[in-house]
Motif scaffolding. Structure first.
Motif, PDB file in Angstrom:
ATOM      1  N   GLU A   1     -13.317  19.861  51.456  1.00  0.00           N
ATOM      2  CA  GLU A   1     -12.544  19.227  52.530  1.00  0.00           C
ATOM      3  C   GLU A   1     -11.247  18.635  51.978  1.00  0.00           C
ATOM      4  OE1 GLU A   1     -13.064  15.576  55.762  1.00  0.00           O
ATOM      5  OE2 GLU A   1     -14.825  16.338  54.714  1.00  0.00           O
ATOM      6  N   LYS A   2     -11.335  18.018  50.803  1.00  0.00           N
ATOM      7  CA  LYS A   2     -10.149  17.399  50.184  1.00  0.00           C
ATOM      8  C   LYS A   2      -9.107  18.456  49.820  1.00  0.00           C
ATOM      9  CE  LYS A   2      -8.800  14.388  46.297  1.00  0.00           C
ATOM     10  NZ  LYS A   2      -8.201  13.296  47.086  1.00  0.00           N
ATOM     11  N   VAL A   3      -9.562  19.570  49.222  1.00  0.00           N
ATOM     12  CA  VAL A   3      -8.623  20.592  48.787  1.00  0.00           C
ATOM     13  C   VAL A   3      -7.974  21.283  49.982  1.00  0.00           C
ATOM     14  CG1 VAL A   3     -10.047  22.693  48.539  1.00  0.00           C
ATOM     15  CG2 VAL A   3      -8.343  22.175  46.829  1.00  0.00           C
ATOM     16  N   GLU A   4      -8.726  21.440  51.084  1.00  0.00           N
ATOM     17  CA  GLU A   4      -8.152  22.042  52.292  1.00  0.00           C
ATOM     18  C   GLU A   4      -7.060  21.148  52.875  1.00  0.00           C
ATOM     19  OE1 GLU A   4     -11.421  22.747  54.906  1.00  0.00           O
ATOM     20  OE2 GLU A   4     -12.083  24.555  53.847  1.00  0.00           O
ATOM     21  N   LYS A   5      -7.272  19.840  52.839  1.00  0.00           N
ATOM     22  CA  LYS A   5      -6.298  18.902  53.413  1.00  0.00           C
ATOM     23  C   LYS A   5      -5.076  18.714  52.522  1.00  0.00           C
ATOM     24  CE  LYS A   5      -9.302  15.856  56.168  1.00  0.00           C
ATOM     25  NZ  LYS A   5      -9.939  14.512  56.188  1.00  0.00           N
ATOM     26  N   GLU A   6      -5.279  18.716  51.207  1.00  0.00           N
ATOM     27  CA  GLU A   6      -4.225  18.248  50.313  1.00  0.00           C
ATOM     28  C   GLU A   6      -3.638  19.288  49.362  1.00  0.00           C
ATOM     29  OE1 GLU A   6      -5.372  14.604  48.272  1.00  0.00           O
ATOM     30  OE2 GLU A   6      -6.816  14.150  49.858  1.00  0.00           O
ATOM     31  N   PHE A   7      -4.387  20.343  49.043  1.00  0.00           N
ATOM     32  CA  PHE A   7      -3.976  21.177  47.925  1.00  0.00           C
ATOM     33  C   PHE A   7      -3.916  22.673  48.223  1.00  0.00           C
ATOM     34  CE2 PHE A   7      -6.330  17.508  45.928  1.00  0.00           C
ATOM     35  CZ  PHE A   7      -5.187  16.795  45.602  1.00  0.00           C
ATOM     36  N   SER A   8      -3.640  23.033  49.474  1.00  0.00           N
ATOM     37  CA  SER A   8      -3.383  24.444  49.764  1.00  0.00           C
ATOM     38  C   SER A   8      -1.987  24.791  49.266  1.00  0.00           C
ATOM     39  CB  SER A   8      -3.477  24.710  51.264  1.00  0.00           C
ATOM     40  OG  SER A   8      -2.372  24.108  51.923  1.00  0.00           O
ATOM     41  N   TRP A   9      -1.721  26.096  49.059  1.00  0.00           N
ATOM     42  CA  TRP A   9      -0.365  26.492  48.655  1.00  0.00           C
ATOM     43  C   TRP A   9       0.646  26.199  49.756  1.00  0.00           C
ATOM     44  CZ3 TRP A   9       0.593  26.467  43.926  1.00  0.00           C
ATOM     45  CH2 TRP A   9      -0.281  26.987  42.966  1.00  0.00           C
ATOM     46  N   ASN A  10       0.195  26.189  51.007  1.00  0.00           N
ATOM     47  CA  ASN A  10       1.105  25.814  52.097  1.00  0.00           C
ATOM     48  C   ASN A  10       1.547  24.364  51.965  1.00  0.00           C
ATOM     49  OD1 ASN A  10       1.376  28.244  53.570  1.00  0.00           O
ATOM     50  ND2 ASN A  10      -0.685  27.988  54.382  1.00  0.00           N
ATOM     51  N   ASN A  11       0.630  23.500  51.540  1.00  0.00           N
ATOM     52  CA  ASN A  11       0.991  22.094  51.288  1.00  0.00           C
ATOM     53  C   ASN A  11       2.034  21.998  50.181  1.00  0.00           C
ATOM     54  OD1 ASN A  11      -0.880  21.225  53.141  1.00  0.00           O
ATOM     55  ND2 ASN A  11      -1.744  19.661  51.817  1.00  0.00           N
ATOM     56  N   VAL A  12       1.808  22.751  49.105  1.00  0.00           N
ATOM     57  CA  VAL A  12       2.747  22.734  47.983  1.00  0.00           C
ATOM     58  C   VAL A  12       4.127  23.206  48.454  1.00  0.00           C
ATOM     59  CG1 VAL A  12       3.228  23.555  45.645  1.00  0.00           C
ATOM     60  CG2 VAL A  12       0.853  23.177  46.360  1.00  0.00           C
ATOM     61  N   GLU A  13       4.136  24.280  49.242  1.00  0.00           N
ATOM     62  CA  GLU A  13       5.394  24.820  49.773  1.00  0.00           C
ATOM     63  C   GLU A  13       6.128  23.770  50.611  1.00  0.00           C
ATOM     64  OE1 GLU A  13       7.552  26.814  53.249  1.00  0.00           O
ATOM     65  OE2 GLU A  13       5.515  26.057  53.345  1.00  0.00           O
ATOM     66  N   ASN A  14       5.403  23.094  51.493  1.00  0.00           N
ATOM     67  CA  ASN A  14       6.027  22.052  52.331  1.00  0.00           C
ATOM     68  C   ASN A  14       6.619  20.940  51.478  1.00  0.00           C
ATOM     69  OD1 ASN A  14       5.416  23.301  54.744  1.00  0.00           O
ATOM     70  ND2 ASN A  14       3.432  22.281  54.961  1.00  0.00           N
ATOM     71  N   ASN A  15       5.867  20.520  50.462  1.00  0.00           N
ATOM     72  CA  ASN A  15       6.340  19.428  49.597  1.00  0.00           C
ATOM     73  C   ASN A  15       7.556  19.849  48.773  1.00  0.00           C
ATOM     74  OD1 ASN A  15       4.350  17.650  50.482  1.00  0.00           O
ATOM     75  ND2 ASN A  15       2.881  18.333  48.951  1.00  0.00           N
ATOM     76  N   LEU A  16       7.535  21.089  48.287  1.00  0.00           N
ATOM     77  CA  LEU A  16       8.679  21.573  47.514  1.00  0.00           C
ATOM     78  C   LEU A  16       9.923  21.748  48.384  1.00  0.00           C
ATOM     79  CD1 LEU A  16       7.188  24.226  45.053  1.00  0.00           C
ATOM     80  CD2 LEU A  16       8.137  21.980  44.479  1.00  0.00           C
TER      81      LEU A  16
END
Length: 379
Positions: A354-369
């Motif tokens: 659950e944590k990795v789905e919320k925080e650590f998907s590659w889409n999350n990384v893309e948004n942050n970058l």
């Protein structure tokens, strides 16, 4: 936006020989490339074309002996809005001189700002020239800002990510099938599997886990400790330390398995076969990406209190942090408690997923970058 990624001179991109930086670049470039003009520079490899297009991403690869000068020459031929340079602060000056109008974002994946690696003058020069610095953990960020406090406004933590589809937890049909198949293939069907994934290096601490094995075996005779990795990425040669590990392992032939270098594409199924994942790092680990992979695979994590590792652990929720990281018995007691309680393993595994789905998907990384790139461009 026109974006260039410059990988290090160590390994090729995509990560056919492994490497956290290489996985990071190819994963985010593929997503960002659907909306922006993306080029990736890396070293050549016999299995890869020197120039090619993968999806929307252009790859240009150079010989590692003249890598930086070749990249610089290419940068002088076309303009990029943002140049994302990975883990090489000492290259910033040359890159900036080659393309002064581009905004440089430096990503730092290790302790690259130590006194041994660059002087005060070099560090200040680099940090003045870059628009932003992204680090893989708060810990790595602190190694920069503690020495160069003036750079705090430029430094951002952008955690890495994982392919959520590639890693399937055991409560899914895909995960369950993969688990059964690989356990059968490796002769582990009736075993309790403890997994270590990483370089077979003293700083990664696999010897500590082997020293913990007698105490684990006493409570769980059907345990198998599986070590996946080699002394260096894609290099299965055996050095003295690896020989030492093999000698230790030979004392418990029924309880230890070594699997040499595994291509990244085959890693998920090996996570799927396991009960518990352990990271026994003894050095100040930046934040090993295996933590994301273990969470994605629905495994409880036991990790050492070193560097950035604890930043992704909610103690007792998705794993445990070993304070006495040099003590084999500290690992053994936690491993034993998890191997004895399948409900606890599943609860921690589900929380991790659950944590990795919320925080650590590659889409999350893309948004942050992209947030960082946009801020860099607006300055």
């Amino acid at each position: 936006m026109k974006i260039a990624y410059i990988a290090t001179e160590k390994l090729p991109v995509p990560a056919i020989r492994g490497g956290a930086i290489q996985i990071y670049i190819s994963s985010v470039a593929a997503i960002i490339g659907t909306k922006h003009d993306v080029t990736v520079f890396s070293i050549q490899h016999e299995e890869l074309e020197n120039q090619e297009k993968r999806g929307n991403v252009r790859y240009i690869r150079f010989d590692e002996k003249n890598y930086l000068s070749s990249v610089i020459s290419q940068l002088q031929q076309e303009k990029y809005d943002v140049i994302h340079l990975c883990n090489r602060p000492l290259w910033v000056k040359a890159v900036k001189e080659a393309t002064p109008e581009s905004k440089i974002v430096l990503s730092v994946h290790n302790e690259m700002f130590t006194f041994e690696k660059l002087s005060d003058e070099e560090g200040k020069k680099c940090l003045n020239l870059v628009s932003k610095v992204v680090t893989v953990s708060d810990y790595i960020g602190s190694t920069i800002t503690n020495r160069f406090p003036f750079a705090k406004s430029k430094v951002n933590t952008v955690y890495s990510g994982v392919d959520l589809d590639a890693f399937q937890p055991p409560w899914t049909s895909r995960g369950s099938n993969t688990r059964e198949n690989i356990r059968s293939e490796l002769g582990l069907s009736n075993r309790k599997v403890i997994l270590f994934v990483g370089r077979l290096s003293k700083v990664k601490g696999p010897h500590i886990l082997l020293q913990a094995l007698p105490s684990i075996k006493k409570e769980h005779p059907n345990v198998t400790m599986v070590f996946i990795g080699s002394k260096w990425f894609g290099d299965d040669q055996v050095n003295n330390y690896v020989k030492h590990l093999y000698t230790l392992g030979a004392m418990y032939q029924e309880n230890v398995m070594f699997i040499k270098f595994v291509k990244p594409v085959d890693i998920p199924k090996l996570f799927a076969m396991s009960e518990v994942f352990v990271c026994s790092s003894q050095w100040q680990e930046p934040l090993a990406r295996v933590h994301y992979e273990a969470m994605a695979a629905g495994l409880p994590i036991i990790t050492s209190k070193r560097g950035g590792n604890p930043e992704v652990i909610n103690e007792g929720k998705n794993g445990f942090v070993v304070e006495q990281f040099e003590d084999p018995e500290s690992y053994a007691s936690l491993i034993n408690s998890l191997l004895s309680d399948s409900n606890k393993r599943e609860r921690l595994g589900r929380n991790g997923r659950e944590k990795v789905e919320k925080e650590f998907s590659w889409n999350n990384v893309e948004n942050n970058l992209m947030r960082v790139y946009n801020e860099a461009n607006s300055n």
